[in-house]
Scaffold this motif. Structure first.
Motif, PDB file in Angstrom:
ATOM      1  N   ASP A 171       0.666  -1.204  -0.076  1.00 40.83           N
ATOM      2  CA  ASP A 171      -0.160   0.243  -0.077  1.00 40.83           C
ATOM      3  C   ASP A 171       1.009   1.166   0.135  1.00 40.83           C
ATOM      4  O   ASP A 171       0.663   2.322  -0.851  1.00 40.83           O
ATOM      5  N   ALA A 172       1.939   1.094   0.748  1.00 41.17           N
ATOM      6  CA  ALA A 172       2.687   2.444   0.827  1.00 41.17           C
ATOM      7  C   ALA A 172       3.286   2.579  -0.616  1.00 41.17           C
ATOM      8  O   ALA A 172       3.619   3.825  -0.821  1.00 41.17           O
TER       9      ALA A 172
ATOM     10  N   ALA B 115       2.628   1.733  -3.167  1.00 41.76           N
ATOM     11  CA  ALA B 115       1.606   2.450  -4.334  1.00 41.76           C
ATOM     12  C   ALA B 115       1.611   3.982  -4.407  1.00 41.76           C
ATOM     13  O   ALA B 115       1.548   4.403  -5.495  1.00 41.76           O
ATOM     14  N   VAL B 116       1.333   4.447  -3.196  1.00 41.99           N
ATOM     15  CA  VAL B 116       1.434   5.995  -3.039  1.00 41.99           C
ATOM     16  C   VAL B 116       2.765   6.658  -3.462  1.00 41.99           C
ATOM     17  O   VAL B 116       2.632   7.493  -4.382  1.00 41.99           O
TER      18      VAL B 116
ATOM     19  N   ARG C 258       3.399   6.767  -7.084  1.00 41.29           N
ATOM     20  CA  ARG C 258       2.500   7.616  -7.939  1.00 41.29           C
ATOM     21  C   ARG C 258       3.027   9.371  -7.773  1.00 41.29           C
ATOM     22  O   ARG C 258       2.467   9.971  -8.494  1.00 41.29           O
TER      23      ARG C 258
ATOM     24  N   VAL D  21       5.409   8.251   3.297  1.00 41.05           N
ATOM     25  CA  VAL D  21       3.959   8.109   2.567  1.00 41.05           C
ATOM     26  C   VAL D  21       3.361   9.515   2.874  1.00 41.05           C
ATOM     27  O   VAL D  21       2.787  10.259   1.871  1.00 41.05           O
ATOM     28  N   ALA D  22       3.248   9.717   4.026  1.00 38.93           N
ATOM     29  CA  ALA D  22       2.343  10.791   4.723  1.00 38.93           C
ATOM     30  C   ALA D  22       2.973  12.149   4.170  1.00 38.93           C
ATOM     31  O   ALA D  22       2.144  13.111   3.902  1.00 38.93           O
TER      32      ALA D  22
ATOM     33  N   LEU E 203       2.197  13.088   0.632  1.00 38.98           N
ATOM     34  CA  LEU E 203       0.913  13.701   0.641  1.00 38.98           C
ATOM     35  C   LEU E 203       0.717  14.761   1.318  1.00 38.98           C
ATOM     36  O   LEU E 203      -0.107  15.625   0.578  1.00 38.98           O
TER      37      LEU E 203
END
Lengths: 180, 180
Positions: free
Chosen positions: B7-8, B10-11, B14, B140-141, B144
């Motif tokens: 999941d991590a 994947a972000v 991108r 990741v965070a 974002l």
């Protein structure tokens, strides 16, 4: 920055590709989790943007140009996407949004809006008198608001997983969800 | 969501395409204006992300795996980009970020991290003991957070142009810039 139609359209044209780059084929948790009670997940946000393309921005621009304040805008339904998105995949919605946006930008180009027309006024059902320039600037800011919302909503899924770094990732502290 | 390496990644995979879709070939005002004193413009943010790829995330992951808490992380320079970005175009930086990110994700894959290793600890110079899982979740965070920052900073360029809609575009009210 002062409003400029080319600058505005440059941002509006990029939003579908931005959302596609962020969201396409992501694991479902990123797309289906929200910020808490009464908040939207990224899937809901894309549905909301589609509804705006269908009923809001260009329609209101045409009302201002054709009828001015004589014909108030229809209220915008902020919850329409919960019905309209039913049964659609995120991928379908990303395509739909891109197609609608491209069509609306083509319409906007055809309207060939000049500086005088940007000052024309319309009647918003809640806000009262607004100009065409304000409407178009809001379209841009609204796109960016929801792009940021998607990133913020995704970041918050890891709010506890980041451990002590929570102090540094400031977006985790924006927008405490409404209670109840 | 609980942390999950797929999941991590994947972000993380991108983010370069997301920033490219948002920023490439935009009129300069969108890229060069910030949120006010002591804030960054989108160009600065991309430089900051590049510096993170060069010195922070994967380097710290390797320190945790190889030396644990015995070898504290080097402090991260939050202002390095103001020197390092000099003379580079935004386009060059978007490419550089994408290349570095791809390389770092390849390294991460090669490390073949298992669940036990995610619990391994390192020593952060300010935050103290942190786990590898927390480091990777923060990567990741952090992506974002900065994606949202770019959208927010761009939206604010039209803060006055939206007129009465300012009340509805809530992101315009996030993060009042520091004074002085």
């Amino acid at each position: 920055m002062e409003f400029n139609l080319d600058d505005a359209m440059a941002v509006l044209a990029r939003t579908p590709a931005t959302l596609r780059a962020m969201l396409k084929d992501l694991p479902r948790g990123w797309v289906e989790n929200n910020e808490g009670p009464d908040t939207w997940n990224p899937y809901d946000v894309v549905g909301h943007l589609i509804h705006g393309e269908q009923t809001d921005w260009v329609q209101r621009a045409k009302i201002i140009l054709d009828q001015g304040e004589a014909r108030p805008f229809d209220p915008f339904d902020r919850f329409a996407q919960f019905e309209e998105s039913k049964g659609k995949t995120l991928e379908e919605m990303l395509v739909e949004f891109a197609v609608l946006r491209e069509r609306n930008l083509a319409t906007l180009r055809e309207l060939n809006i000049n500086a005088t027309q940007l000052g024309k006024t319309g009647q918003h059902p809640a806000l009262g008198k607004v100009t065409l320039k304000e409407l178009l600037a809001t379209w841009v800011a609204h796109d960016l608001d929801h792009t940021a919302q998607i990133a913020r909503t995704m970041a918050k899924q890891y709010a506890s997983e980041v451990g002590p770094w929570q102090a540094y990732i400031t977006i985790l502290h924006d927008r405490k969800p409404k209670q109840g």
